[in-house]
Design a protein around this motif. Structure first.
Motif, PDB file in Angstrom:
ATOM      1  N   GLU A 188      -0.200  -8.538   3.761  1.00 41.07           N
ATOM      2  CA  GLU A 188      -0.201  -9.865   4.389  1.00 41.07           C
ATOM      3  C   GLU A 188      -0.264 -10.980   3.341  1.00 41.07           C
ATOM      4  OE1 GLU A 188      -2.243  -7.359   4.788  1.00 41.07           O
ATOM      5  OE2 GLU A 188      -4.366  -7.926   4.810  1.00 41.07           O
ATOM      6  N   THR A 243      -9.268   2.300   2.852  1.00 40.58           N
ATOM      7  CA  THR A 243      -8.143   2.173   3.791  1.00 40.58           C
ATOM      8  C   THR A 243      -7.407   3.501   3.883  1.00 40.58           C
ATOM      9  OG1 THR A 243      -7.925  -0.103   2.984  1.00 40.58           O
ATOM     10  CG2 THR A 243      -6.170   0.716   4.401  1.00 40.58           C
ATOM     11  N   LEU A 262      -4.471   5.298  -4.559  1.00 41.79           N
ATOM     12  CA  LEU A 262      -5.651   4.515  -4.164  1.00 41.79           C
ATOM     13  C   LEU A 262      -6.325   3.840  -5.362  1.00 41.79           C
ATOM     14  CD1 LEU A 262      -6.942   7.186  -1.599  1.00 41.79           C
ATOM     15  CD2 LEU A 262      -5.391   5.268  -1.189  1.00 41.79           C
ATOM     16  N   GLU A 397     -15.000  -0.284  -7.936  1.00 44.91           N
ATOM     17  CA  GLU A 397     -13.807  -0.977  -8.429  1.00 44.91           C
ATOM     18  C   GLU A 397     -13.933  -2.476  -8.128  1.00 44.91           C
ATOM     19  OE1 GLU A 397     -10.170  -0.592  -6.093  1.00 44.91           O
ATOM     20  OE2 GLU A 397      -9.025  -0.316  -7.928  1.00 44.91           O
TER      21      GLU A 397
HETATM   22  P1  NAD Z   1      -5.849  -2.625   1.080  1.00 43.05           P
HETATM   23  O1  NAD Z   1      -6.197  -1.199   1.276  1.00 43.05           O
HETATM   24  O2  NAD Z   1      -6.779  -3.645   1.598  1.00 43.05           O
HETATM   25  O3  NAD Z   1      -4.444  -2.954   1.762  1.00 43.05           O
HETATM   26  C1  NAD Z   1      -3.283  -2.262   1.409  1.00 43.05           C
HETATM   27  C2  NAD Z   1      -2.329  -2.309   2.583  1.00 43.05           C
HETATM   28  O4  NAD Z   1      -2.887  -1.596   3.666  1.00 43.05           O
HETATM   29  C3  NAD Z   1      -2.042  -3.712   3.087  1.00 43.05           C
HETATM   30  O5  NAD Z   1      -0.686  -3.797   3.438  1.00 43.05           O
HETATM   31  C4  NAD Z   1      -2.938  -3.810   4.305  1.00 43.05           C
HETATM   32  O6  NAD Z   1      -2.498  -4.730   5.270  1.00 43.05           O
HETATM   33  C5  NAD Z   1      -2.866  -2.391   4.834  1.00 43.05           C
HETATM   34  N1  NAD Z   1      -3.997  -1.978   5.666  1.00 43.05           N
HETATM   35  C6  NAD Z   1      -5.292  -2.374   5.569  1.00 43.05           C
HETATM   36  N2  NAD Z   1      -6.028  -1.754   6.519  1.00 43.05           N
HETATM   37  C7  NAD Z   1      -5.192  -0.936   7.206  1.00 43.05           C
HETATM   38  C8  NAD Z   1      -5.360  -0.034   8.296  1.00 43.05           C
HETATM   39  N3  NAD Z   1      -6.550   0.159   8.889  1.00 43.05           N
HETATM   40  N4  NAD Z   1      -4.276   0.629   8.753  1.00 43.05           N
HETATM   41  C9  NAD Z   1      -3.060   0.464   8.178  1.00 43.05           C
HETATM   42  N5  NAD Z   1      -2.845  -0.396   7.156  1.00 43.05           N
HETATM   43  C10 NAD Z   1      -3.897  -1.075   6.669  1.00 43.05           C
HETATM   44  O7  NAD Z   1      -5.588  -2.805  -0.476  1.00 43.05           O
HETATM   45  P2  NAD Z   1      -5.224  -4.157  -1.247  1.00 43.05           P
HETATM   46  O8  NAD Z   1      -6.455  -4.989  -1.318  1.00 43.05           O
HETATM   47  O9  NAD Z   1      -3.988  -4.724  -0.668  1.00 43.05           O
HETATM   48  O10 NAD Z   1      -4.860  -3.592  -2.699  1.00 43.05           O
HETATM   49  C11 NAD Z   1      -5.780  -3.381  -3.720  1.00 43.05           C
HETATM   50  C12 NAD Z   1      -6.193  -1.930  -3.773  1.00 43.05           C
HETATM   51  O11 NAD Z   1      -5.039  -1.114  -3.940  1.00 43.05           O
HETATM   52  C13 NAD Z   1      -7.073  -1.602  -4.959  1.00 43.05           C
HETATM   53  O12 NAD Z   1      -8.065  -0.709  -4.551  1.00 43.05           O
HETATM   54  C14 NAD Z   1      -6.134  -0.904  -5.943  1.00 43.05           C
HETATM   55  O13 NAD Z   1      -6.744  -0.054  -6.851  1.00 43.05           O
HETATM   56  C15 NAD Z   1      -5.256  -0.176  -4.989  1.00 43.05           C
HETATM   57  N6  NAD Z   1      -3.966   0.170  -5.616  1.00 43.05           N
HETATM   58  C16 NAD Z   1      -3.752   1.452  -6.011  1.00 43.05           C
HETATM   59  C17 NAD Z   1      -2.547   1.802  -6.634  1.00 43.05           C
HETATM   60  C18 NAD Z   1      -2.284   3.189  -7.130  1.00 43.05           C
HETATM   61  O14 NAD Z   1      -1.149   3.457  -7.509  1.00 43.05           O
HETATM   62  N7  NAD Z   1      -3.248   4.077  -7.160  1.00 43.05           N
HETATM   63  C19 NAD Z   1      -1.584   0.836  -6.822  1.00 43.05           C
HETATM   64  C20 NAD Z   1      -1.836  -0.463  -6.416  1.00 43.05           C
HETATM   65  C21 NAD Z   1      -3.042  -0.787  -5.800  1.00 43.05           C
END
Ligand code: NAD
Ligand code: 6OD
Length: 493
Positions: A188, A243, A262, A397
């Motif tokens: 979003e 998530t 993650l 983190e």
């Molecule tokens: P987030 O988990 O809050 O959101 C990620 C996505 O999931 C968004 O599009 C969000 O709208 C969606 N989402 C959230 N709740 C959901 C639900 N209940 N059901 C379905 N979709 C849902 O993560 P963020 O804040 O956007 O990103 C940062 C996090 O991502 C950090 O923890 C980072 O380490 C991780 N990350 C990991 C990698 C990797 O390759 N391991 C890469 C990039 C980011």
């Protein structure tokens, strides 16, 4: 430097479903992290639109897309990459507008990788191959077994805000080359590059229903509607570990395959055998790139006691030399965090670190600009020392521009301490001693170990995390495996 060119379509980001840009009844605002001002309105996909998108994607599996050869799909993916190249500045402007990151980073990281992901998987897909086993039963019957790959079906891809185009295309390219259809839900916080990508797929002539973009939030919104939809065949997700766990529960009843990238709490180890200057510069890069908002960023640094004081002093100087500022300034190294909400979270950890006994070597707060940026999501790059490994700031983190430096005395001790976390994504080793590098790399409980560099990627290599950092691997053949179903054909000859 030229002002970035922003396409008009990004003022009102629509969803892209079944080959059409569509509005929905609900909208939300997108705000600039640079100054907190509203920059766009985004249409949020409600349950009915998600349902329509899933059915369109399912129908598309058996339409012209389903009849295409892998070579024909590869031509289309290369065409999408060509369009991104032709509209390079617009994609850069979109990423910069949503994230506030320096223009040069959007160019060399996000948009470069968007193109590279598409081209790499278009070519790798053509090399996908099966296995063959010849066998004989006790009665002499001869069998020829061979494997065939077919698409998994309708794939839901849910991505985060930190590297929007990179993350989305990293999943979309292999999913599509394998013949699946795709429903992408970008974060979003970063709807713009996904909207432009939909324009590129449209312009390339990819059949309707094959590539869809659904904007919205996670819980009680688009993300949840998507992952709980019973006609989704697989989910690929990048985001927070919590998530990931929620999504796993949502898909558990249907036993859907998941691929999860993650969070991380990544360690770097600087041995006394390291190239000192390279290690200092390397830690600055691995801790502060994209304001520390890369899952692979280093938040824990272990430095051999014999060089600890010298290292802390050098890292302080190098960190204070970073220029924090506006994305369009070519000298800027670090932009704001993604949002004011995330800024509050990171500042919360900065306060907590001090409560837990951290010594603030540099940073620890908010920079002052005396202009509109004071309303933005900026924080200072921050270096701490003095925390025990058990502190929350050493275990959780932060996902911001922070790192903690601890001294260590010997190799076994530091391996144990670096691995002492619920996460297991990445580690960086700084040493000129080759035997030490291999010996330690073999003992790190992570998905990727970098030796004397950070985040240089070969897309054919496996990528993912252990423990809370993920499930499965993507990259090269690993991606082709996840996005395909394999059937064994056994023939009696
Ligand atoms: P987030 O988990 O809050 O959101 C990620 C996505 O999931 C968004 O599009 C969000 O709208 C969606 N989402 C959230 N709740 C959901 C639900 N209940 N059901 C379905 N979709 C849902 O993560 P963020 O804040 O956007 O990103 C940062 C996090 O991502 C950090 O923890 C980072 O380490 C991780 N990350 C990991 C990698 C990797 O390759 N391991 C890469 C990039 C980011
Ligand atoms: O480099 C990649 O392929 C990748 N998926 C990087 C993810 C970075 C996390 O923030």
């Amino acid at each position: 430097m030229h002002a970035p060119v922003l396409p008009k379509s990004l003022k009102h980001c629509r969803c892209y479903v079944n080959g059409e840009f569509v509005k929905s009844t609900k909208t939300f605002a997108n705000y600039s992290p640079v100054d907190g001002k509203q920059i766009a309105v985004v249409y949020e996909a409600d349950e009915a639109l998600v349902d329509y998108a899933v059915h369109s994607a399912k129908k598309a599996l058996s339409g012209p897309w389903g009849a295409m050869t892998v070579e024909q799909r590869a031509v289309l993916l290369h065409k999408v990459a060509d369009i991104i190249e032709a509209r390079f500045d617009e994609f850069v402007a979109a990423e910069v507008m949503d994230t506030g990151r320096p223009v040069h980073q959007a160019k060399t990281l996000d948009v470069y990788r968007g193109i590279h992901n598409l081209r790499t998987f278009a070519d790798l897909g053509k090399q996908a191959h099966g296995e063959m086993f010849e066998s004989h039963l006790p009665d002499g019957t001869q069998l020829l077994n061979y494997t065939r790959r077919s698409p998994v079906g309708v794939v839901a891809s849910i991505s985060p805000w930190n590297l929007p185009l990179l993350s989305l295309t990293w999943k979309a390219a292999p999913a599509l080359i394998c013949g699946n259809t795709l429903l992408c839900k970008p974060s979003e916080e970063t709807p713009s590059s996904a909207t432009l990508l939909a324009e590129a797929f449209h312009e390339a002539g990819v059949p309707p229903g094959v590539f869809n973009v659904l904007h919205g939030f996670g819980k009680d919104s688009t993300g949840e509607f998507l992952t709980s939809h019973h006609e989704i065949d697989a989910v690929t997700f990048t985001g927070e570990s919590g998530t990931g766990s929620t999504i796993m529960q949502a898909v558990a009843q249907g036993v859907k395959p998941v691929s999860f990238e993650l969070g991380g709490k990544n360690a770097a180890i600087v041995f006394k055998e390291a190239d000192f200057t390279a290690a200092v510069q390397g830690i600055v890069r691995s801790s502060f790139t994209n304001s520390g908002q890369v899952c692979l960023c280093t938040e824990r640094v272990y430095v051999h006691r014999s060089i600890f004081k010298q290292f802390v002093a050098a890292l302080k100087v190098a960190t204070e030399a970073l220029k924090v500022g506006k994305p369009n300034d070519p000298d800027v190294n670090m932009g704001p965090l993604i949002s004011l909400v995330h800024k509050e979270k990171v500042l919360g950890y900065m306060r907590l670190a001090e409560e837990e006994g951290a010594v603030v070597v540099t940073g620890g707060g908010v920079p002052t600009f005396n202009d509109e940026r004071d309303y933005g999501a900026y924080v200072q790059p921050t270096v701490w020392t003095g925390l025990p490994d058990t502190a929350r700031c050493m275990q959780e983190e932060v996902f911001g521009p922070v790192c903690h430096i601890s001294p260590f005395d010997d190799e076994d001790e530091v391996i144990q301490r670096a691995n002492n976390t619920h996460y297991g994504l990445a580690a960086v080793l700084w040493t000129e001693n080759l035997s030490q590098a291999h010996r330690v790399a073999a003992q790190m409980k992570v998905g990727v170990v970098w030796v004397n560099h950070w985040f240089a990627r070969d897309l054919r290599t496996p990528f993912g995390g252990q423990k809370l950092s993920g499930l499965g691997r993507e990259g090269g053949a690993y991606s082709l495996e996840f996005y395909s179903e394999t059937t064994n054909v056994s023939v009696r000859i």
